[in-house]
Enzyme design. Sequence first.
Site, PDB file in Angstrom:
ATOM      1  N   SER A   7       5.269  36.420  20.281  1.00  0.00           N
ATOM      2  CA  SER A   7       4.937  37.585  21.081  1.00  0.00           C
ATOM      3  C   SER A   7       4.010  37.199  22.242  1.00  0.00           C
ATOM      4  O   SER A   7       4.397  36.388  23.085  1.00  0.00           O
ATOM      5  CB  SER A   7       4.332  38.670  20.192  1.00  0.00           C
ATOM      6  OG  SER A   7       4.329  39.912  20.827  1.00  0.00           O
ATOM      7  N   ASP A  30      15.004  43.710  17.703  1.00  0.00           N
ATOM      8  CA  ASP A  30      13.619  43.708  18.166  1.00  0.00           C
ATOM      9  C   ASP A  30      13.415  44.760  19.248  1.00  0.00           C
ATOM     10  O   ASP A  30      14.025  44.698  20.315  1.00  0.00           O
ATOM     11  CB  ASP A  30      13.265  42.318  18.708  1.00  0.00           C
ATOM     12  CG  ASP A  30      11.777  42.080  18.813  1.00  0.00           C
ATOM     13  OD1 ASP A  30      11.032  43.045  19.065  1.00  0.00           O
ATOM     14  OD2 ASP A  30      11.347  40.919  18.649  1.00  0.00           O
ATOM     15  N   HIS A  53      10.843  42.244  15.350  1.00  0.00           N
ATOM     16  CA  HIS A  53       9.651  41.538  15.819  1.00  0.00           C
ATOM     17  C   HIS A  53       8.841  40.882  14.702  1.00  0.00           C
ATOM     18  O   HIS A  53       8.402  39.739  14.829  1.00  0.00           O
ATOM     19  CB  HIS A  53       8.770  42.513  16.602  1.00  0.00           C
ATOM     20  CG  HIS A  53       7.938  41.873  17.673  1.00  0.00           C
ATOM     21  ND1 HIS A  53       8.497  41.317  18.803  1.00  0.00           N
ATOM     22  CD2 HIS A  53       6.604  41.715  17.799  1.00  0.00           C
ATOM     23  CE1 HIS A  53       7.530  40.839  19.572  1.00  0.00           C
ATOM     24  NE2 HIS A  53       6.375  41.065  18.985  1.00  0.00           N
TER      25      HIS A  53
END
Length: 414
Positions: A186, A356, A389
């Site tokens: 991320s 995601d 995610h």
Amino acid sequence: MRRSSMAASSVAVLVSLPVLLLLVGPSMGSSRFPSSLIAQPEPGMCGTVVSVHGYKCEEYEATTDDGYILSVQRIPQGRHGGGGGGRPLRPPPVLLQHGVLVDGTTWLLNSPEQSLAMILADNGFDVWISNIRGTRYSRRHVSLDANTDPDYWNWTWDDLVVHDLPAVVDLVFRTTGQKVHYIGHSMGTLMALASFSEGRLVDKVKSAALLSPIAYLSHMTTELGLMAARAFVGEITTIFGLAEFNPKGEPVSQFLKALCAQPGVDCFDLMSALTGKNCCLNSSTVELFLKYEPQSTSTKNLVHLAQTVRDGVLAKYDYGNNDFNLAHYGEARPPRYNLTNIPRDIPMFISYGGEDALSDVKDVESLLDYLKFHDVLKLHVQYIKDYAHADFIIGITAKDVVYNQIINFFTNLH
């Protein structure tokens, strides 16, 4: 470019699963300061989540050139010694970089057989774990107090690119005498991409594995995240000021509850609402996640991430005023990070998921378009259809699906 197929960090992460679960309920370059091995007076991350599993773990600190004292952990070998895989006497170093509103603990929450940091150690790597400024173990500064000085929180991810990441990479490079394999998730991917685009760290990083890469955020599919992004470029700056964003504090609690009350925002299934439909999470791991997270960040950092959502470009922090931007950058608009400047020979492994909601497939495709001239032998792209995610860091299938691929990628470089 090689693709392997298997069958959203923006501001959405700033109101990530642990934040809302805690608030709503379960139903819902080199440094001029020294960096060294240290002995901590009370249990740090090593004593809390690493040594308990039988691994040797060392606590280090790295002081940035703007005075932030960062906590860094090292797992120099596997649980049963040097690790497997026929590694050389000097195991290759790997640095793990977490995302926003969490710290390095996120790499260690599953069992040793399922947590990336310990899997790497057991496979013969020298594992280093970074914790950026403002997180639990990295709240010290040479002159500022995180609890009382607003200036401590006057930073964005630009500063992590310029100060934090170089300090930690330099610590690992100097201590091991080797170039560093980098793994980011991320916002940890954003830090690396921005760094490489400006020619930073390229002489000390051997390769990079980027999980759920964040660079372009125009196609986020989480309504809650989009609403948060709109708030962070608006009135929220007057609510919190440009100081600490503490997810466990009352002002933030009220803000997040207000978001959940907005039409179109469903906070009942928080995991899906924020990160997409994660396929492979263990409920006990999520509970452990909530024990250690979320972590503070600066409100200014979240504003910067919100600007990325709003503007659709990867640029330095916008001070919202031409004169202020001129004073900081010498131009009226914030300079953009040009990802086409990333050296084409840096080995990179990019893994992203079809479910995601933060690192959306379309946005990752925009990133890959900037890398279309990358050396095809140095770029491996993995698409995992059913991953979202959080699956990349705490998914129980991640070892077989992702981590073994990363290990093979690194091993083939030696």
